[in-house]
Write an enzyme that holds these catalytic residues in place. Structure first.
Site, short mmCIF file in Angstrom:
data_model
loop_
_atom_site.label_atom_id
_atom_site.label_comp_id
_atom_site.label_asym_id
_atom_site.label_seq_id
_atom_site.Cartn_x
_atom_site.Cartn_y
_atom_site.Cartn_z
CG ASP A 8 -1.68 1.22 1.45
OD1 ASP A 8 -2.32 1.67 0.49
OD2 ASP A 8 -1.67 1.76 2.57
CG ASP A 10 -1.68 7.91 0.68
OD1 ASP A 10 -1.07 8.97 0.91
OD2 ASP A 10 -2.18 7.62 -0.42
#
Length: 216
Positions: A8, A10
């Site tokens: 991922d 953020d």
């Protein structure tokens, strides 16, 4: 057999979420409005219709120029993040994954412009052979679409991939894609209720990637 790792962005690679929270908290305090943390945090890792700016407008007793606040926030957020390094262990994991011959992908509910800008600033962009973002799918996390598409882009079966996530929505997406999922929460997502994941770490610096893979 694990052949790929998917990250991922953020909150996991770059902790934009904690930095964003601190900025919003300052704005809300200035206007004497309580920041609705529990409501906002539900949207982390996905696209949410809930806007903190709209909430501020509705609950503030003072008048202000919302467009000016939004523009200042946008500029300060981007500029401030240029001085924030990636989270502990990220560089080691990317380098180790490369040395192990693993395929490296990224799947983010943000758009490509945002993700690529910060990866290049961190000098991490070239580690990724595939980057899938909100620009590439109809539904972002918690839909598994981003992770399924990233695995396909890497030429791998989803079951051959390990996902690294920090949010509940991301974890749901990874497990729905039938991938192994390792959660590495940040200070904002630490108290989220996560689905059944394969491992939870405080930091990627706690264990080497090779040891982690062997343990799974």
């Amino acid at each position: 057999m694990i052949k790929g790792v998917i990250f991922d962005f953020d909150g996991l690679i770059l902790d934009t979420e904690t930095y964003q929270y601190e900025m919003f908290k300052e704005i809300f305090n200035t206007h004497s409005v309580e920041l609705p943390f529990e409501r906002w945090v539900k949207g982390i890792g996905t696209k949410s219709n809930f806007s903190l700016f709209d909430y501020l407008t509705e609950h503030s007793l003072t008048k202000f120029n919302l467009d000016e606040i939004k523009e200042k926030f946008r500029k300060d957020f981007i500029e401030g993040l240029k001085n924030v390094d990636c989270r502990d262990g990220i560089r080691d994991y990317l380098e180790e994954a490369s040395n192990l011959g693993l395929s490296i992908g990224l799947a983010s509910s943000s758009n490509f412009e945002w993700v690529s800008m910060h990866l290049k600033n961190l000098e991490l962009f070239d580690y990724f052979s595939c980057i899938k973002t909100s620009d590439d799918v109809e539904k972002v996390k918690p839909s598994p679409e981003l992770y399924i598409n990233t695995a396909k882009c890497l030429g791998l079966d989803p079951k051959e991939c390990i996902v690294f996530e920090d949010s509940a929505n991301g974890a749901i997406a990874a497990k729905s894609a039938e991938m192994k999922c390792v959660i590495v929460p940040n200070s904002i997502t630490n108290n989220m209720n996560f689905c059944a994941v394969d491992l939870r770490l405080k930091s990627m610096s706690d264990i080497s990637l090779n040891e982690l893979i062997k343990g799974l």
